[in-house]
Design a protein around this motif. Structure first.
Motif, PDB file in Angstrom:
ATOM      1  N   GLN A 240       0.846  -2.310   0.498  1.00 51.40           N
ATOM      2  CA  GLN A 240       0.522  -3.626   1.030  1.00 51.40           C
ATOM      3  C   GLN A 240       0.587  -4.619  -0.118  1.00 51.40           C
ATOM      4  O   GLN A 240      -0.082  -4.468  -1.138  1.00 51.40           O
TER       5      GLN A 240
ATOM      6  N   ARG B 270      -1.273 -10.530   2.570  1.00 51.66           N
ATOM      7  CA  ARG B 270      -1.761 -10.728   3.942  1.00 51.66           C
ATOM      8  C   ARG B 270      -1.512 -12.180   4.328  1.00 51.66           C
ATOM      9  O   ARG B 270      -1.690 -13.089   3.514  1.00 51.66           O
TER      10      ARG B 270
ATOM     11  N   ASP C 119      -2.693 -15.074   6.905  1.00 48.21           N
ATOM     12  CA  ASP C 119      -3.829 -15.421   7.768  1.00 48.21           C
ATOM     13  C   ASP C 119      -3.574 -16.736   8.482  1.00 48.21           C
ATOM     14  O   ASP C 119      -3.373 -17.774   7.843  1.00 48.21           O
TER      15      ASP C 119
ATOM     16  N   SER D 142      -4.438 -12.234  11.673  1.00 48.22           N
ATOM     17  CA  SER D 142      -4.278 -11.830  10.289  1.00 48.22           C
ATOM     18  C   SER D 142      -3.306 -10.658  10.242  1.00 48.22           C
ATOM     19  O   SER D 142      -3.422  -9.711  11.022  1.00 48.22           O
TER      20      SER D 142
ATOM     21  N   PRO E 171      -1.242  -7.863   7.736  1.00 46.06           N
ATOM     22  CA  PRO E 171      -0.939  -7.246   6.449  1.00 46.06           C
ATOM     23  C   PRO E 171       0.567  -7.220   6.224  1.00 46.06           C
ATOM     24  O   PRO E 171       1.352  -7.020   7.158  1.00 46.06           O
TER      25      PRO E 171
END
Length: 309
Positions: A53, A56, A58, A63, A65
């Motif tokens: 990952q 992220r 948002d 949200s 990843p």
């Protein structure tokens, strides 16, 4: 055809402000699942490839990843290859072509190249089948310092340590009928300018780098894709989407100047694919396979010319 006066948001001639962006956002709805379509496919690769990952995105209440897929046995002495898809979330074969390449062909390059594959740069837009992010910003014009797009900034942070070590970067895109019926009129409305209709090319084409065109590389990719789907011809002006055709199926843009994804490294070989999924002569399967063929041809050319160019 949508015209600037009839676009449902904004006042012709006036750029959008926060109220217009909010009105536009209120019309966007989730139409497919990033978790089901992308994250599940990425998870299935974990037994064979490294998955990380890298950020992220948002947009409350949502949200997402962001994941990258890497060669498991990464070797510092090998050339690096960057494959990106889904910078424009609505361009479906870019996402699924990247995933298919990782699944079916990543192993072919074990010991030959380090692969870094980012299949879906813009998950919010993927779910809404849109070009922009939730702030009405095009990530593919936002790969620059202090980027206003979360998606672009996250990818640049991921790639920065490898920026001068990437040998080839291929960015997977589509040109769709909705570019002309929705997205370009929306862009004109957002920016308060007159929408001037264009022509959607029927077929696959590539966008190389004006500053580093690498014509032999581009033609090697075109030749491989031509075995899968048809190549877009030039229009009556000798152009594709308003740019001069420099070789069959190839135009050039100044990638870095425009803030395009394909310009985020100092790679010797860079290109942006453009598949045409709305053609009566192409299926979704062909579109995915065309993306895979392009990736493989790009890597194979780069490896064959290692130490040159």
């Amino acid at each position: 055809m949508t015209n600037p006066a009839s676009y449902p948001i904004g006042t012709p001639g006036s750029p959008w402000g926060p109220a217009e962006v909010a009105a536009w956002l209120s019309h966007q709805s989730r139409q497919r699942s990033y978790e089901t379509d992308v994250l599940a496919a990425v998870d299935r690769l974990r037994s064979r490839l490294d998955v990380e990952q890298y950020g992220r995105v948002d947009y409350a209440p949502d949200s997402y990843p962001l994941f990258a897929i890497r060669t498991r046995h990464w070797r510092e002495e090998l050339p690096c290859v960057l494959v990106t898809g889904g910078v424009h979330g609505y361009e479906t074969s870019g996402v699924h072509g990247a995933l298919r390449f990782a699944d079916r062909h990543a192993a072919d390059y074990e010991g030959k190249a380090n692969l870094l594959i980012v299949p879906c740069v813009s998950p919010w837009a993927y779910e809404r089948i849109h070009r922009w992010n939730a702030h009405a910003i095009d990530p593919n014009r936002s790969f620059r310092p202090d980027s206003p797009a979360q998606e672009s900034a996250a990818l640049m942070r991921l790639v920065e340590p490898l920026r001068d070590r990437v040998r080839v970067h291929i960015d997977l895109h589509e040109t769709t009928d909705s570019d002309e019926s929705e997205f370009r009129p929306a862009l004109a409305a957002r920016d308060g300018v007159v929408f001037e209709p264009g022509e959607i090319p029927d077929g696959f084409y590539l966008v190389g780098d004006t500053e580093n065109p690498q014509p032999a590389f581009q033609q090697a990719v075109i030749a491989a894709v031509a075995a899968v789907t048809h190549i877009a011809p030039a229009d009556a002006n000798g152009e594709i989407i308003g740019s001069a055709v420099v070789a069959p199926g190839v135009i050039n843009y100044p990638l870095k100047k425009l803030g395009l994804c394909a310009g985020i490294t100092d790679a010797t070989y860079t290109t942006t694919t453009e598949v045409y999924p709305d053609s009566p002569r192409a299926t979704a399967e062909q579109c995915n396979e065309a993306q895979v063929a392009a990736v493989r041809a790009a890597i194979d050319f780069a490896l064959a010319h290692e130490g040159r160019g």
